[in-house]
Design a protein around this motif. Structure first.
Motif, mmCIF file in Angstrom:
data_model
loop_
_atom_site.group_PDB
_atom_site.id
_atom_site.type_symbol
_atom_site.label_atom_id
_atom_site.label_comp_id
_atom_site.label_asym_id
_atom_site.label_seq_id
_atom_site.Cartn_x
_atom_site.Cartn_y
_atom_site.Cartn_z
ATOM 1 N N ALA A 14 7.209 -8.196 -7.162
ATOM 2 C CA ALA A 14 6.298 -8.721 -6.086
ATOM 3 C C ALA A 14 5.667 -7.494 -5.372
ATOM 4 C CB ALA A 14 6.994 -9.702 -5.095
ATOM 5 N N LEU A 15 4.682 -7.534 -4.819
ATOM 6 C CA LEU A 15 4.179 -6.948 -3.990
ATOM 7 C C LEU A 15 3.886 -7.873 -2.652
ATOM 8 C CD1 LEU A 15 0.540 -6.521 -6.541
ATOM 9 C CD2 LEU A 15 2.578 -4.679 -6.190
ATOM 10 N N VAL A 16 4.037 -6.862 -1.854
ATOM 11 C CA VAL A 16 3.877 -7.308 -0.147
ATOM 12 C C VAL A 16 3.301 -6.615 0.706
ATOM 13 C CG1 VAL A 16 5.697 -7.206 1.646
ATOM 14 C CG2 VAL A 16 6.339 -7.653 -0.439
ATOM 15 N N ARG A 17 2.335 -7.619 1.549
ATOM 16 C CA ARG A 17 1.589 -7.259 2.289
ATOM 17 C C ARG A 17 1.971 -6.904 3.499
ATOM 18 N NH1 ARG A 17 -4.071 -9.633 2.002
ATOM 19 N NH2 ARG A 17 -5.263 -8.848 3.303
ATOM 20 N N ALA A 18 2.109 -5.404 4.318
ATOM 21 C CA ALA A 18 2.218 -5.006 5.921
ATOM 22 C C ALA A 18 1.283 -4.394 6.551
ATOM 23 C CB ALA A 18 3.352 -4.131 5.879
ATOM 24 N N ARG A 19 1.498 -3.849 7.447
ATOM 25 C CA ARG A 19 1.012 -3.695 8.475
ATOM 26 C C ARG A 19 1.416 -2.280 9.051
ATOM 27 N NH1 ARG A 19 -1.349 -4.134 14.382
ATOM 28 N NH2 ARG A 19 0.396 -5.525 14.032
ATOM 29 N N MET A 72 6.119 0.118 10.828
ATOM 30 C CA MET A 72 5.219 -0.836 9.756
ATOM 31 C C MET A 72 6.120 -2.219 10.150
ATOM 32 S SD MET A 72 5.557 -0.688 6.308
ATOM 33 C CE MET A 72 5.463 1.513 5.684
ATOM 34 N N ARG A 73 4.649 -3.464 10.285
ATOM 35 C CA ARG A 73 5.348 -4.731 9.391
ATOM 36 C C ARG A 73 5.419 -5.471 8.910
ATOM 37 N NH1 ARG A 73 3.577 -8.186 14.729
ATOM 38 N NH2 ARG A 73 5.685 -6.872 16.300
ATOM 39 N N ILE A 74 6.406 -6.327 8.331
ATOM 40 C CA ILE A 74 6.912 -6.204 6.937
ATOM 41 C C ILE A 74 7.408 -7.240 6.289
ATOM 42 C CG2 ILE A 74 7.670 -6.133 4.532
ATOM 43 C CD1 ILE A 74 9.041 -3.352 4.989
ATOM 44 N N GLN A 75 6.566 -8.168 5.923
ATOM 45 C CA GLN A 75 6.659 -10.403 5.420
ATOM 46 C C GLN A 75 7.080 -10.108 4.124
ATOM 47 O OE1 GLN A 75 6.390 -13.041 7.494
ATOM 48 N NE2 GLN A 75 7.448 -13.544 5.614
ATOM 49 N N PRO A 76 8.322 -10.555 3.830
ATOM 50 C CA PRO A 76 9.069 -10.328 2.289
ATOM 51 C C PRO A 76 8.210 -11.645 2.099
ATOM 52 C CG PRO A 76 10.558 -9.961 4.882
ATOM 53 C CD PRO A 76 9.228 -10.186 4.579
ATOM 54 N N ALA A 77 8.502 -10.978 0.835
ATOM 55 C CA ALA A 77 7.564 -11.974 -0.128
ATOM 56 C C ALA A 77 8.362 -13.561 -0.568
ATOM 57 C CB ALA A 77 7.258 -11.299 -1.883
#
Length: 480
Positions: A334-339, A360-365
């Motif tokens: 999956a692709l994950v959007r982080a910041r 970076m802040r990662i929100q797992p899928a």
């Protein structure tokens, strides 16, 4: 750039060639053992030790080139917390200028890349002393409009605050035109976004005619003025105020900081309770004025961005909807959007971008709680040039080990470094510029179906896209 596996095999081959005596030692050990020589074990031990060194070296360089992010990279406890909009960028220091130099705003009217061409390959280059070597610092030609005077009313405030000399000649009026000049300056990579945004903090030396005045850009201050780096202030009563993209207030704060010899920020926050009383009082006066007469936030980028668009000239991964591995897609990748929350310059560089310490802040899928990860990454220059308007990054989640890798092609497309679009089966062109959520949906759609698209444009007329044409058009219904 190659994937981790490709980089690992490449460095293994390179390290083996560089350590040619190691494979030769295996041959010697086998020959000696066949002939019953006692020293065969010595050659074997040497060969095994050399093999371990080769593998470790290849792993190290492959990990640097194609770093993976895991939960082992969790951010350790810090003295400050990252807010939802926080972004901290630590840039190399700028020259301080003479004591009589005036700190003012300058608008970038035009910008073009004059020179960037470090010698050597795409390997890592580390410097021991020079933090911003010219070799890896773009030379940019800038046409500036320098504002000599400040807005009405600031002269009196400056006098009350003790900023004698800066207010001289303003008399409560403004000279918004200032003067223009064109020159070449070295721009640190992490501050390129200030050029694109169009707002710089500069020092103007007092001597010489206006048209030939010596102007020195303050790059860390410019990143602050452009809104790339966020800025918050905690007053003496513990109240928090946001100064991000409020250039007049930021200039006042920077003048106070300069006259005080510098003020340290904790993350993106200045806590007045930690300053000496006179400096805290001056900061408080600026904050109170902003509460009484709120300053509207400046635009993300000043008008005329197209004349400052360096992105196409800068090195880095080209924007695209991205590559998809069939095995990765079948196994539920999956692709994950982080910041990005923080970037800190280091002493190491690559041709297409500096090596930065990032958070970076990662929100797992999979819906598990988000987490902050710290990792050293090579960040492309073309992405750094638009950092004032986005800090989002696209990660590829590996289903086998739960690790993440930055996909710079997709990241740059989401950031808008290149115009994205869709070509419908009937030939209509559907632009996606300025619609990151739609681009994100299309990226995930292609990844889920195992369809790669190495360009920023989806051409639905291609045979391989026929099965997804209707779904793609349904994703952008108002444009279809």
């Amino acid at each position: 750039m190659r994937g981790y596996t490709g980089a690992m095999f490449g460095y293994l081959a390179f390290a083996t060639l560089c350590c040619l005596p190691v494979p030769v030692a295996f041959v010697v050990a086998y020959t000696a053992w066949s002939e019953g020589e006692d020293w065969a074990w010595t050659a074997l031990v040497f060969a095994l030790a050399g093999s371990v060194l080769i593998v470790a070296t290849a792993h190290r360089y492959a990990r640097n080139q194609h770093p993976r992010i895991t939960r082992r990279d969790l951010v350790k406890e810090e003295g400050f917390s990252y807010g939802e909009e926080t972004f901290v960028v630590w840039a190399p220091r700028s020259p301080k200028g003479s004591p009589g130099a005036r700190l003012v705003r300058a608008d970038v009217l035009e910008a073009s890349l004059a020179q960037y061409g470090p010698e050597g390959g795409a390997g890592f280059t580390t410097y021991g002393d020079d933090h911003t070597p010219d070799e890896f610092t773009p030379l940019v030609r800038l046409k500036l409009r320098v504002h000599e005077a400040r807005e009405a009313g600031e002269a009196g405030e400056a006098g009350e605050a003790g900023e004698a000399g800066e207010a001289e000649g303003t008399k409560g009026t403004a000279d918004s035109a200032g003067f223009e000049l064109t020159d070449d300056w070295r721009v640190p990579s992490v501050c390129l976004s200030a050029v694109t945004a169009g707002r710089l903090a500069v020092l103007v030396e007092p001597d010489g005619p206006r048209t030939r005045a010596k102007v020195t850009p303050l790059w860390p201050g410019s990143a602050l003025l452009a809104g790339t780096r966020t800025c918050r202030v905690v007053d003496l009563e513990g109240r928090l105020s946001d100064a991000t993209r409020r250039p007049d207030r930021l200039l006042r704060q920077m003048r106070i900081s300069r006259s005080a010899g510098g003020i340290a920020m904790t993350g993106d926050t200045v806590d007045l309770r930690h300053l000496d009383a006179p400096t805290a009082a001056r900061y408080t006066a600026v904050a109170e004025r902003d509460r009484a007469f709120p300053e509207a936030r400046a635009p993300v980028t000043e008008p005329g961005e197209e004349s400052r668009w360096l992105v196409d000239s800068l090195p880095g991964e080209r924007a695209a909807f991205g590559h998809v591995g069939r095995r990765w897609s079948r196994r539920g990748g999956a692709l994950v959007r982080a910041r990005f929350l923080e970037m800190h310059a280091t002493y190491t560089f690559q041709n297409h971008g500096p090596v930065l310490d990032t958070v970076m802040r990662i929100q797992p899928a999979d819906g598990t709680p988000r987490f902050d990860a710290a990792r050293r990454l090579t960040v492309p220059m073309n992405y750094l040039a638009v950092l004032h308007r986005t800090r989002e990054v696209v990660l590829v989640a590996h289903p086998d080990d739960g690790s993440y890798a930055v996909d710079w092609a997709r990241t740059n497309l989401l950031a808008g470094t290149t115009a994205a679009g869709v070509i419908a089966p009937d030939g209509r062109e559907l632009p996606l510029t300025g619609r990151p959520d739609v681009i994100w949906s299309l990226m995930n759609l292609l990844a889920a179906h195992g369809v790669a698209n190495p360009t920023p444009v989806l051409d639905l007329r291609l045979p391989r896209m026929s099965a997804l044409a209707r779904v793609v058009l349904d994703t952008v219904p108002e444009m279809a």
